[in-house]
Write a protein that holds these residues in place. Structure first.
Motif, PDB file in Angstrom:
ATOM      1  N   GLN A 411       0.852  -1.193   0.000  1.00 55.25           N
ATOM      2  CA  GLN A 411       0.000   0.000   0.000  1.00 55.25           C
ATOM      3  C   GLN A 411       0.887   1.242   0.000  1.00 55.25           C
ATOM      4  N   SER A 413       0.451   5.253   0.248  1.00 57.81           N
ATOM      5  CA  SER A 413      -0.541   6.301   0.514  1.00 57.81           C
ATOM      6  C   SER A 413       0.132   7.657   0.611  1.00 57.81           C
ATOM      7  N   PHE A 466      -7.045   1.457  -6.400  1.00 52.99           N
ATOM      8  CA  PHE A 466      -6.767   2.650  -5.592  1.00 52.99           C
ATOM      9  C   PHE A 466      -8.058   3.256  -5.055  1.00 52.99           C
ATOM     10  N   ASN A 475      -4.583   6.423  -2.121  1.00 54.76           N
ATOM     11  CA  ASN A 475      -4.025   5.152  -1.624  1.00 54.76           C
ATOM     12  C   ASN A 475      -3.989   4.188  -2.791  1.00 54.76           C
ATOM     13  N   TYR A 477      -3.065   0.312  -4.000  1.00 60.74           N
ATOM     14  CA  TYR A 477      -2.866  -1.028  -3.442  1.00 60.74           C
ATOM     15  C   TYR A 477      -2.431  -1.983  -4.544  1.00 60.74           C
ATOM     16  N   LYS A 479      -1.667  -6.194  -5.061  1.00 58.72           N
ATOM     17  CA  LYS A 479      -1.727  -7.533  -4.467  1.00 58.72           C
ATOM     18  C   LYS A 479      -0.940  -8.475  -5.383  1.00 58.72           C
TER      19      LYS A 479
END
Lengths: 482, 129
Positions: A411, A413, A466, A475, A477, A479
């Protein structure tokens, strides 16, 4: 030979011309199909109207016969009037037929005739269309011939009807004996006239059946023909559409590949002179103490622009390698903190300049993962450089890396300028930059970073998303499967 | 740094000149080669502490030079070779690293300052000659 030459000529055309030719053919076939449909509908509607018309015609004819029979028996003038009223149907249709035989028929006469024949006014146009276009064609020709013969019989019927009327209207002699004799003679003549009527009716019945049968057969033939034409047209259209689609797809793939190859080659060739500019500017800047502030400013601009161009070329090469599919993945053991450190190190200068506080948190249980280091490094670089780029003075950036069940969650941010709501759906598109991003840092950013990041994450089998609020921050993200 | 020597194998005269001047001003002894054959000959005869090697070179390319250097048993197998090129495709990177290049730098992405600092780091642990 002719066909071969035709194909050779076609082959020599440019892609654009080929497409134009095929698109032209498709339009032609489509028009033919529509015309076929329209024509078919009119013909079928015309046939239906004639079949209906024939029903009315026959019914009126039978009624007229009954009227005459009754008149012969009752001698009541109203029966004779009924007869004349019924025969109007046949006479109306005849009026339309005769008018339609003329080189330039008067449509009012035709319409009036058909309406007298009991036909629906909306059917008149189609009946006229069918008659005028098909009167010399097989089934229609013989149906019209039958109709004309029937009209002749109707004329005979009318004559006989008139004779009966004259006979019954003639006054009887006042002398009783003479009257009785006259009645007898009249009865004999009436009987002979009635037998003529029955003969006419019998012939008309045959003609009526014949007319129906011919129209029925014609209707079946035309249905079959139109169906064949429709199927053929549809198949041709489908085949041509498929050819067009294949041609377009091939051309697009080829052009896209050529474009990517060109971008790759051009970008690479640009790098060498650019390196010389960039390095020279750097060395000039280093020894700029002896230069005036204006000269120093221009050298700084030169250096900054050459760095930006180098970054742009790097991004373009990555995009073209993704588009060309030439990127070769190589998996190896990767330490996340090493990648993160490098990405942050690259941005160190800007972080310090903007006085940004950057916090990184890597869960202790994040394992060494087996993945493509280069791809993951670019993802980190792009996300971190974006958060730095779009942070304000004194901003805050947080990078968290955690190991979840079967994946790694990264993450990034920031509390920077954020992404406007309306443009969030486009943020991963190639060469897209949000309005506030352009305004905030016009000279930085290529509009390729997030596109590349997304492509790389996809390549790693992961997902990127996001959430963002304009003016409050973003933010992002990522994975990645473990 | 006077006792450290660096060989620059680069066909572009402009870039070679900048690298030579910058390295020399840092006190390195600099050897220059403008093609692969010349570079290989200098490498084997002078055995520099570090080689900056381009990939796209006239004649023998950088990969072939690296391959030949690695064949030299005494010095060549462990010689420090840094690829300094403008190629950045994954195939070239993989090939160079497989042949034992220490690093792979894309010229356009690096500053002279960065290159000098990287060279300094590479050579700082080297025993004095």
């Amino acid at each position: 030979m002719g066909l071969r030459r035709y194909f050779r000529t076609l082959k020599e055309q440019t892609v654009q011309n080929k497409l134009n030719i095929i698109i032209g053919l498709v339009i032609l076939i489509l028009l033919f199909g529509l015309l076929n449909f329209w024509f078919g509908m009119r013909v079928m509607s015309g046939i239906r109207a004639y079949v209906g018309g024939e029903g009315l015609w026959s019914k009126a004819e039978k009624a007229a016969i009954i009227n005459l029979e009754r008149y012969a028996d009752s001698h009541d003038e109203s029966d004779y009037r009924e007869f004349l009223k019924n025969i109007e149907v046949q006479l109306g249709d005849k009026q339309a037929r005769l008018e339609m035989n003329k080189p330039a028929p008067d449509m009012t006469v035709v319409r009036d005739g058909f309406i007298k024949g009991g036909n629906h006014p909306d059917d008149v146009e189609d009946m006229y269309f069918l008659y005028r276009h098909f009167r010399d064609v097989s089934y229609m020709k013989s149906a019209i011939q039958t109709w004309a013969e029937a009209d002749q019989e109707i004329q005979n019927l009318l004559n006989v009807g008139n004779q009966i009327h004259e006979l019954l209207s003639a006054p009887l002699p006042s002398n009783l004996a003479a009257a009785a004799q006259a009645r007898q003679a009249r009865a004999a003549e009436l009987s002979s006239l009635l037998s003529q009527i029955y003969k006419i009716d019998a012939r008309l019945t045959v003609l009526e059946n014949q007319f129906s049968a011919i129209l029925g057969e014609g209707s079946r033939w035309i249905t079959k023909t139109l169906l064949t034409a429709t199927i053929t047209t549809t198949c041709l259209l489908g085949l041509l559409s498929l050819t067009v689609a294949i041609m377009i797809a091939r051309a697009i793939v080829r052009l896209d590949r050529q474009k990517s190859e060109f971008v790759s080659l051009a970008s690479h060739q640009l790098r060498t002179p650019l390196t010389a500019v960039k390095w020279s500017a750097e060395l000039l800047a280093r020894s700029a103490d002896s230069l005036s502030p204006t000269q120093q400013k221009y050298i700084a601009k030169l250096h900054e622009s050459s760095q930006r161009m180098a970054a742009l070329i790097g991004d373009l090469l990555r995009v073209s390698s993704l588009d060309l599919g030439t990127y070769q993945s190589e998996e190896k053991e990767v330490k996340i903190n090493g990648l993160l450190e490098t990405a942050i190190y690259d941005q160190q200068k800007k972080i310090a300049q903007k006085n940004i506080s950057l916090v990184t948190r890597i869960d202790p249980d994040v394992p060494v993962i087996k993945t493509d280091e280069q791809l993951l490094a670019i993802v980190f670089q792009n996300l971190i450089s974006n958060s730095v780029k779009y942070s304000r003075e004194g901003g805050r950036i947080e990078v968290n890396v955690a190991a979840k069940k079967e994946h790694l969650l990264i993450q990034v941010s920031d509390n920077g300028i954020g992404i406007p709501d309306k443009q969030q759906s486009q943020i991963f598109s190639k060469l897209f930059r949000a309005d506030n991003a352009v305004e905030h840092s016009f000279n930085e950013g290529t509009g390729l970073g997030l596109y590349i990041a997304k492509a790389m994450v996809k390549r790693l089998g992961g997902k990127i998303w996001f959430d963002s609020v304009e003016n409050s921050g973003s933010n992002f993200y990522v994975k990645i499967p473990l | 740094m006077a006792d450290r020597s660096i060989l620059v194998i680069e066909d572009e005269a402009n870039l070679r000149g900048i690298l030579r001047d910058s390295l020399a001003s840092e006190g390195y002894k600099v050897y220059e080669a403008k093609n692969g054959e010349q570079g290989l000959a200098l490498a084997l005869s002078e055995r520099p502490d570090l080689i900056l090697l381009d990939i796209v070179l006239p004649g023998m390319d950088g990969l072939a030079v690296l391959n030949e250097i690695r064949k030299e048993e005494n010095w060549g197998q462990n010689a420090k070779v840094v690829m300094l090129t403008n190629l950045s495709d994954s195939r070239s990177v993989a090939d160079c690293l497989e042949l034992g290049a220490h690093s792979f730098l894309v010229k356009a992405d690096w500053t002279i300052e960065g290159i000098l600092s990287m060279i300094h780091d590479e050579l700082k642990d080297l025993p004095s000659q």
